[in-house]
Design an enzyme around this catalytic site. Structure first.
Site, PDB file in Angstrom:
ATOM      1  N   HIS A   1       0.867  -1.124   0.147  1.00 13.93           N
ATOM      2  CA  HIS A   1      -0.045  -0.023   0.037  1.00 13.93           C
ATOM      3  C   HIS A   1       0.799   1.172  -0.092  1.00 13.93           C
ATOM      4  O   HIS A   1       0.653   2.297  -0.664  1.00 13.93           O
ATOM      5  CB  HIS A   1      -0.850   0.079   1.274  1.00 13.93           C
TER       6      HIS A   1
ATOM      7  N   ASP B   1      -6.820   5.168   1.824  1.00 10.31           N
ATOM      8  CA  ASP B   1      -6.923   3.716   1.730  1.00 10.31           C
ATOM      9  C   ASP B   1      -8.297   3.119   2.123  1.00 10.31           C
ATOM     10  O   ASP B   1      -9.214   3.851   2.189  1.00 10.31           O
ATOM     11  CB  ASP B   1      -5.669   3.277   2.194  1.00 10.31           C
TER      12      ASP B   1
END
Length: 473
Positions: free
Chosen positions: A43, A142
């Site tokens: 990520h 996210d």
């Protein structure tokens, strides 16, 4: 394991606030974006590559994460970005059992993962202070922090969800929520039987954790302002992007693959010895083996993979990782007796970490035995390396199936009990790296790489247009 956190650490120091506030004031008319990824390396890496692309379009980026993660990614940021990308530390609550150096998924023992999720959610108060101080024009967040878009909304800051996973797994997961009585419209994609059984028989605790994270994930999607950013590309997942857009009633904008482009001559700890070893091998003759930063194969799995590598008679580099704090495990203990001696110059085993992108980009690498984490899939496709998929958990089985569907790799089938089979691993390595039977896979991987490399910075045009429309700039 229950871990008790002190909330006092959430208070931001006056000096730190003052420094951040002064920087924010100096930005003037520049459009500022605060980016908040989840704490996993895949990520962080994707968010950082997106940050670089946005900064090239004259956006000023605040990149927010824990200190241990920021320290890990700083070396990947060239000095040319020092004025346009600023790191902002997010303070998670800590405890004697969960100190700051564990505030990352990288090498985190699986037993501590629930504690990391809990600590991350408890950082919402500190994150609100950061948003109030910086007052960015936009938040890009996210998919595991529903509190982030909630806080942004309360401060009238628009927020866009950036998803670092593939689109297929998202659309497949959302379909039964919207259409519980109909089949997923893309029936050509079928999970192998082992994975079907595993997902249907999870224990109660795992199911409850999965349900809560699924709800958080869903909220993050729906909270996004009219647009969802995806680390993928239309040539791979176009039909799934179109379907996800219908399910969410939002525009799905691909920005992938977001891959760190390494300099083969750059300095990376331990790479010189790896490069020297790779330089001695024939072109496309070596298989790279790695299962990511969050999965630690069992001793039985290690043995099956080792025997498969040995039987394949193909050159290999294998990255072996152990959880943080595990001082009892050594490579020799984890591998079959005599494996390293028998491999000799044909194999190299690296403990801990290796520069994956550099290894995949090297001309002697001809295959990738991978867990099929999304970041690894994107890197492999960018560098034209075919995948031998050995998925382990979460979205990886879906990604492995997608790799097969795209023709750029194959998945190693497990036995009826769901165990890795050494003969299957050996067979696929030989087929993909050496034999003519999988020449079509090698060719497709090269073609995919050529397509992706031809895109350049233009793949971000649609994203920039949507952000400009949203912010009226």
């Amino acid at each position: 394991m229950t871990i008790f956190f002190s909330v006092e650490i959430l208070v931001l120091g006056i000096a730190e606030f003052a420094a951040i506030a002064m920087d924010a004031a100096q930005q003037g008319d520049t459009t500022t974006i605060l980016m908040l990824p989840w704490l996993g390396y895949g990520h962080l890496s994707a968010f950082l590559e997106l940050a670089k692309s946005l900064s090239r379009r004259n956006f000023h980026i605040y990149f927010c994460s824990t200190s241990v993660n920021l320290d890990a990614i700083k070396p990947k940021l060239p000095s040319s970005f020092s004025d346009s990308i600023q790191f902002v530390e997010l303070h998670l609550p800590s405890s004697p059992e969960f100190p700051p150096h564990l505030h990352t998924t990288n090498g985190l023992p699986p037993t501590l993962m629930p504690a990391l999720h809990q600590a991350f959610s408890m950082a919402a108060q500190h994150f609100e202070s950061i948003l109030q101080t910086l007052a960015p024009h936009l938040l890009i967040y996210d998919s595991l922090q529903p509190w982030a878009p909630r806080v942004a909304s309360s401060l009238k800051i628009p927020a866009i969800n950036f998803n670092t996973t593939g689109v297929f797994v998202i659309s497949q997961g959302l379909h039964p929520i919207h259409y519980p009585h109909s089949k997923f419209p893309f029936s050509e994609f079928v999970l192998h039987n082992h994975w079907k059984a595993m997902y249907s028989t999870a224990d109660g605790a795992s199911t409850e954790r999965t349900r809560k994270r699924g709800e958080a994930f869903l909220y993050c999607l729906h909270a996004s302002c009219s647009v969802i950013l995806i680390n993928s590309f239309r040539e791979l997942e176009g039909k799934y992007m179109d379907y996800l857009s219908v399910l969410l009633n939002k525009k799905v904008v691909p920005v992938g693959p977001l891959v760190y482009e390494p300099n083969q001559d750059g300095e990376d700890e331990g790479y010189s010895s790896i490069k020297n070893w790779l330089d001695k091998k024939e072109p496309s003759s070596t298989v790279f083996v790695s299962f990511g930063s969050e999965y630690f194969p069992s001793k039985e799995e290690m043995e099956e993979i080792a025997h498969g590598l040995e039987a394949s008679e193909v050159n290999f580099i294998w990255v072996v990782r152990f959880p943080q704090g595990d001082n009892t495990s050594g490579i020799e203990d984890a591998l079959p007796k005599g494996f390293l001696e028998r491999a000799g110059e044909r194999g190299m085993v690296v403990k801990g970490w290796a520069p994956q992108a550099k290894i995949l980009k090297h001309w002697s690498t001809g295959g990738f035995v991978s867990h099929c984490g999304w970041n690894s899939v994107m890197e492999s496709m960018m560098f034209g390396v075919p995948i031998i998929g050995v998925p382990m958990h979460v979205d990886q089985p879906f990604n492995a199936g997608l790799v097969e569907e795209a023709g750029v790799g194959v998945e190693a089938k497990r036995d009826p009990d769901g165990k890795i089979q050494r003969d299957e691993v050996a067979k696929l390595i030989k087929e993909v790296v050496v034999e003519k039977t999988r020449e079509d896979v090698r060719k497709k991987a090269r073609e995919m790489s050529e397509i992706l490399r031809s895109k350049g910075e233009e793949k971000f045009d649609e994203m920039v247009a949507e952000i400009s429309l949203l912010l009226k700039i």
